[in-house]
Design an enzyme around this catalytic site. Sequence first.
Site, PDB file in Angstrom:
ATOM      1  CE  LYS A  40      14.571  -5.503  51.156  1.00 12.38           C
ATOM      2  NZ  LYS A  40      14.121  -4.797  52.399  1.00 12.38           N
ATOM      3  CG  ASP A  67      10.791  -3.365  51.133  1.00 11.38           C
ATOM      4  OD1 ASP A  67       9.590  -3.558  50.881  1.00 11.38           O
ATOM      5  OD2 ASP A  67      11.443  -4.046  51.960  1.00 11.38           O
ATOM      6  CG  LEU A  68       9.328   3.147  51.943  1.00 13.07           C
ATOM      7  CD1 LEU A  68       9.098   4.656  51.884  1.00 13.07           C
ATOM      8  CD2 LEU A  68      10.227   2.798  53.118  1.00 13.07           C
ATOM      9  CE  LYS A  69       7.378  -5.588  52.942  1.00 12.17           C
ATOM     10  NZ  LYS A  69       8.750  -5.062  53.150  1.00 12.17           N
ATOM     11  CG  HIS A  71      -1.924  -1.494  53.565  1.00 12.66           C
ATOM     12  ND1 HIS A  71      -1.930  -2.708  54.210  1.00 12.66           N
ATOM     13  CD2 HIS A  71      -3.214  -1.240  53.226  1.00 12.66           C
ATOM     14  CE1 HIS A  71      -3.168  -3.178  54.269  1.00 12.66           C
ATOM     15  NE2 HIS A  71      -3.970  -2.293  53.685  1.00 12.66           N
ATOM     16  CG  ASP A  72      -2.881   5.392  54.653  1.00 12.76           C
ATOM     17  OD1 ASP A  72      -4.089   5.724  54.769  1.00 12.76           O
ATOM     18  OD2 ASP A  72      -2.005   5.708  55.472  1.00 12.76           O
ATOM     19  CB  ILE A  73      -7.239   6.175  52.357  1.00 17.28           C
ATOM     20  CG1 ILE A  73      -6.392   7.442  52.472  1.00 17.28           C
ATOM     21  CG2 ILE A  73      -7.822   5.769  53.696  1.00 17.28           C
ATOM     22  CD1 ILE A  73      -7.198   8.665  52.882  1.00 17.28           C
ATOM     23  CB  THR A  76      -2.710   8.296  51.842  1.00 20.89           C
ATOM     24  OG1 THR A  76      -3.596   9.192  52.526  1.00 20.89           O
ATOM     25  CG2 THR A  76      -1.374   8.263  52.568  1.00 20.89           C
ATOM     26  CB  THR A 129       9.079 -14.446  53.158  1.00 25.83           C
ATOM     27  OG1 THR A 129       9.801 -13.309  53.626  1.00 25.83           O
ATOM     28  CG2 THR A 129       8.932 -14.367  51.653  1.00 25.83           C
ATOM     29  CD  GLN A 200      12.583 -13.660  55.269  1.00 29.02           C
ATOM     30  OE1 GLN A 200      11.392 -13.854  55.099  1.00 29.02           O
ATOM     31  NE2 GLN A 200      13.159 -12.542  54.942  1.00 29.02           N
ATOM     32  N   GLY A 220      19.730 -10.194  51.638  1.00 27.11           N
ATOM     33  CA  GLY A 220      20.207  -9.232  52.620  1.00 27.11           C
ATOM     34  C   GLY A 220      21.329  -9.782  53.456  1.00 27.11           C
ATOM     35  NE  ARG A 221      18.313 -11.409  58.033  1.00 28.67           N
ATOM     36  CZ  ARG A 221      17.228 -11.788  58.704  1.00 28.67           C
ATOM     37  NH1 ARG A 221      17.318 -12.084  59.989  1.00 28.67           N
ATOM     38  NH2 ARG A 221      16.061 -11.879  58.093  1.00 28.67           N
TER      39      ARG A 221
END
Length: 248
Positions: A40, A67-69, A71-73, A76, A129, A200, A220-221
Amino acid sequence: MKEELIMDTKERLIVALDLAERERVLGLVSQLHDCCGMFKVGLEPFCNYGPAFVKEIQEAGGRVFLDLKFHDIPRTVAQAGRAAARLGVAMFNVHIAGGREMLRAVVEEVEDETGGKRMPLIIGVTVLTSLGAEELFNDLGIERQPLDQVLFWAEIAKECGLSGVVASPREIAAIRERFGEDFLIVTPGIRPAGSSAGDQKRISTPGEAINAGADYIVVGRPILQAVDSREAARRILREMEESRDERK
C-alpha cells in the site's frame, strides 16, 4: 467483481508502506515482495516521491495498492482513476462520500482506459478506522452508528460498480452477509495479538479478520517496526492460514 481464482494466503496480505524514507521502503519491498500480495502506497510516500516511486516498487516485484482516497468532483476523480490505471496499480480507492455521480464516473473512465481488461480493483472507503461514533457525530454531523454508516455507503458502492469497500474488522461479517461473496472487503486496523492499537479505534487480529470474511488485510506498523520485518509478515501469514483452516 471478485477475482475468480481462490487467492493464496499471501495474496491476501497488503503491507502498508507508510514511511517517508525512500531507500528503506524499497529495501522492505525487496525483503517482503514474495510474502505479501500488495504494497500500500499512501499519501506520505506518494507526495514525497510521486508516480515514479510506484514504478520502482513494481520493478522490484511488488504489486501496488494506491491508497490516495480520491474525493473530489466527478471529472477530477475520474481522470485520477485513469491515471492510476495507466500506472498499472492493482488497486486504488475512492471515498464513497463523494457520491454516486463521482463513483460511476471513475468506474466508467477506468473501464474505458483499460478496455475492461486487467482493470485495477476500485475500492470504496467507508468510515475511517480512526473514527468512532463520537467522532462521526461531533466532527461530521453523522447520526448513524459506524456499522449503519458503513452499510449505507457499501450499498452505494456496490450499486455504482465498485469492486468492494474498505471497512474495519467490526463491519466485515455484516457486509459479507448483506452483499455476498462477490463483494471485496479490504480491512485495515489489523494488529497481531499484543500489538499497540496506535491511532486506530476499530481493530482486530489477522485471524479474526480472516474468520469474519475479509478478502484482504492491511498491516503496517507491526511489520514495519519489527526487528525482523520478514519474520513478522510470515507470522501474520501463519495466523491467517490457521484461521482459514478453522473455517473449512
